[in-house]
Design an enzyme around this catalytic site. Sequence first.
Site, PDB file in Angstrom:
ATOM      1  N   HIS A  87       5.478  20.897 -16.500  1.00  0.00           N
ATOM      2  CA  HIS A  87       4.329  21.549 -15.868  1.00  0.00           C
ATOM      3  C   HIS A  87       4.396  23.048 -16.089  1.00  0.00           C
ATOM      4  O   HIS A  87       5.424  23.674 -15.791  1.00  0.00           O
ATOM      5  CB  HIS A  87       4.301  21.226 -14.364  1.00  0.00           C
ATOM      6  CG  HIS A  87       3.070  21.740 -13.688  1.00  0.00           C
ATOM      7  ND1 HIS A  87       3.103  22.524 -12.557  1.00  0.00           N
ATOM      8  CD2 HIS A  87       1.763  21.601 -14.000  1.00  0.00           C
ATOM      9  CE1 HIS A  87       1.865  22.828 -12.189  1.00  0.00           C
ATOM     10  NE2 HIS A  87       1.027  22.287 -13.059  1.00  0.00           N
ATOM     11  N   GLU A 138      -8.667  18.435 -17.346  1.00  0.00           N
ATOM     12  CA  GLU A 138      -9.377  18.253 -16.087  1.00  0.00           C
ATOM     13  C   GLU A 138     -10.832  18.663 -16.307  1.00  0.00           C
ATOM     14  O   GLU A 138     -11.697  17.819 -16.482  1.00  0.00           O
ATOM     15  CB  GLU A 138      -8.704  19.097 -15.023  1.00  0.00           C
ATOM     16  CG  GLU A 138      -9.248  18.933 -13.634  1.00  0.00           C
ATOM     17  CD  GLU A 138      -8.598  19.900 -12.652  1.00  0.00           C
ATOM     18  OE1 GLU A 138      -8.396  19.515 -11.509  1.00  0.00           O
ATOM     19  OE2 GLU A 138      -8.326  21.061 -13.030  1.00  0.00           O
ATOM     20  N   GLU A 168      -8.048  15.785  -6.619  1.00  0.00           N
ATOM     21  CA  GLU A 168      -7.347  16.662  -5.677  1.00  0.00           C
ATOM     22  C   GLU A 168      -8.270  17.223  -4.597  1.00  0.00           C
ATOM     23  O   GLU A 168      -7.822  17.511  -3.496  1.00  0.00           O
ATOM     24  CB  GLU A 168      -6.633  17.785  -6.429  1.00  0.00           C
ATOM     25  CG  GLU A 168      -7.576  18.726  -7.144  1.00  0.00           C
ATOM     26  CD  GLU A 168      -6.866  19.529  -8.240  1.00  0.00           C
ATOM     27  OE1 GLU A 168      -5.989  18.960  -8.902  1.00  0.00           O
ATOM     28  OE2 GLU A 168      -7.202  20.701  -8.421  1.00  0.00           O
TER      29      GLU A 168
HETATM   30  C1  NOJ Z   1      -4.597  22.871  -9.985  1.00  0.00           C
HETATM   31  C2  NOJ Z   1      -4.423  21.581 -10.687  1.00  0.00           C
HETATM   32  O1  NOJ Z   1      -5.660  20.957 -10.924  1.00  0.00           O
HETATM   33  C3  NOJ Z   1      -3.526  20.697  -9.854  1.00  0.00           C
HETATM   34  O2  NOJ Z   1      -3.433  19.409 -10.412  1.00  0.00           O
HETATM   35  C4  NOJ Z   1      -2.185  21.337  -9.697  1.00  0.00           C
HETATM   36  O3  NOJ Z   1      -1.406  20.569  -8.839  1.00  0.00           O
HETATM   37  C5  NOJ Z   1      -2.330  22.741  -9.102  1.00  0.00           C
HETATM   38  N1  NOJ Z   1      -3.299  23.487  -9.815  1.00  0.00           N
HETATM   39  C6  NOJ Z   1      -1.025  23.510  -9.135  1.00  0.00           C
HETATM   40  O4  NOJ Z   1      -0.682  23.797 -10.460  1.00  0.00           O
END
Ligand code: NOJ
Length: 683
Positions: A383, A482, A488
């Site tokens: 990540h 995305e 989320e």
């Molecule tokens: C936004 C991203 O869409 C999400 O998936 C991620 O957990 C957070 N940023 C932190 O990087």
Amino acid sequence: MSSLHWPPTRLFLLAVATFLAGEHHTSAEVLTVSSPSSILKVSVTIDAERLTYQISRFGESVIDSSRLGLVLKEASYARNFKVLDSATREVDETWELPWGEEKNVRNRFNELRIELQEVSPSGKLLTLVFRVFDDGIGFRYEIPAQPGLASFEILDELTEFQFPADHEAWWIGAFLPDRYEYLYSNTPISAVDTVQTPVTLETKNGLCLSIHEAALIDYPSMALERKGLHGLKADLYPWSDGSKVKGKAPLKSPWRTIQIADTPAGLIDSQLILNLNEPCKIEDTSWIKPGKYVGVWWEMHLAQSTWESGAKHGANTKNVKRYIDFAAKHGLDGVLVEGWNVGWDGNWYDNGDRFRFAEPYPDFDIEELTRYGKEKNVRIIGHHETGGGILNYENQLTEAFQFAEDHNIRAVKSGYVGQGQCIRRIDEAGQPQLEWHHGQFMVRHYQKVTEEAARHHVALCVHESIKDTGLRRTYPNLMTRESARGQEYNAWAGEGSNPPDHLVTLPFTRMLSGPMDYTPGIFGLEFKEYRPNNRINATIVNQMALYVVLYSPLQMAADLPENYEKRLDLFQFIEDVPADWQDTRVLNASIGDYVTIARQDRHSEDWYLGSITDEQGRVLEAPLSFLSPGKKYTATIYRDGDMADWKTRPYDAVIEDKVVDSSTTLKIRLAPGGGQAIRFHAQ
Ligand code: NOJ
């Protein structure tokens, strides 16, 4: 098999007409080209005042006369051109996607290339290229190398899309702080201000259109502003200094695309965007592997654990091992770990420059986890959250991907959190400037990262990314992104979670551009203890159907392992469903209402079906004619229970087996906010 026909065998029409306008003698040249089955016809008109194009379908106008042209700081490329030369060619070839929604893609179009010269002492050159498919067109500008125009700035692109009527449109706004992360509006074109692409339109007669772009490289993203009552005009994301494109000749713009289909399903079927991209530039793609993953992720979004270090730090070795064990037990390929690296402490979204991309927190033992992952045959997914600190990230890029390569990491999720115009660039005078996520500066950045990742055999899943324009054909390691409002938001959105009709709008809008990391599969639909004001507005089976409906080659099982452990009977579908397909069929489709998609596994004879609806319950018919004739299949059907309803009984689910064949038509009953997921296992 590929077959290029040159010289062209089909007859193209070149008409040169002369008009008398008052006392002025204006000569207009009209060039036309039709699609391979003569469904669409494009006419390009070059006269003293303007460059325009028009599109008709079976003789009826789909795009009325609409302007073409570019305004450069150095000169205008908008009028007073003559045709120097023109050429046509036909292409009909089939090429293979290394992974995707289908394996074989047919690329069949007729091309018209028009070389123009300005009628002026400088005699500037401009080339227009049109590719006409049966299901849409693409066109682009080329500025050839020519004296006196080595480098230049484009201040405006004049491209217009003038529609004959005020069609219904599905759109998200442009130039807004949260990039593409909005719910779609559904209004007539006349109510649109400035929108992102793809924008989807439906005429009164049911003709469906999508305006977008293909092969966005070293150019800003194209938004669209309303021009006239029901027309749209290119509105390029600018640099901080106001210019739109900093270019060097020769320059090729991205393709401007218009997909045109009789039905909403036809838009999903179209491969026009991919076809307009260049063939694969990565020689050996065998290391790029689709797959499914879990992640130390949802627990942070629910605020059970934290990205930053401390007592609740999620990315600790013990916790990651727990996820690796779960993935290994259920045959999943990867474990995403967020918050593993130095930089999250404090207000990280305003301090992206603190992130270190090769420096783990002390409680995240990367060596041990690499060893453990290898033993269990599960890879860590890296990540890289940048917080918009682009220079900081670019300075560490090689090191960051070398670190990934050294630790058996074959995919990295990256992130660019920050609002709209937040990206810092140091300009020529050494001053920091704020740039848009979607301007040319960032398009260059995303490209640089894709190429660096490929050099280290790393695939990408990019959040807060630039929209997809089909570049996965050329760079298949750019697997998913995305670029939309994802799952989320259901954890924390202050304005409430995504409504059910969001999921039945995405397939006809955002998904037309390419795969999406929506992160489906939340089984714990309510989380009152952690986020009392949010929930998932869907039934549990709706979440399962998303694995077929919303394509991603890296597909997340987004929920906590403990929530899956409670429903292993349903989780079986997530274990079984592939992330790589041989073929795709859209069986039912109505924009913003419902969709049913069937896809065939690339590595077996099995098919899978996903069907979802909005707030309204419905019964749809699914004819199974896609199954191999004469073969019997066991259909394992995961359906909403008779009492299911996304609001009141979201967990009510039934699993049943049926024997079916290609002559069977299934009735698909969908509860309000519900879904159905089916595996057809060849007997
Ligand atoms: C936004 C991203 O869409 C999400 O998936 C991620 O957990 C957070 N940023 C932190 O990087």
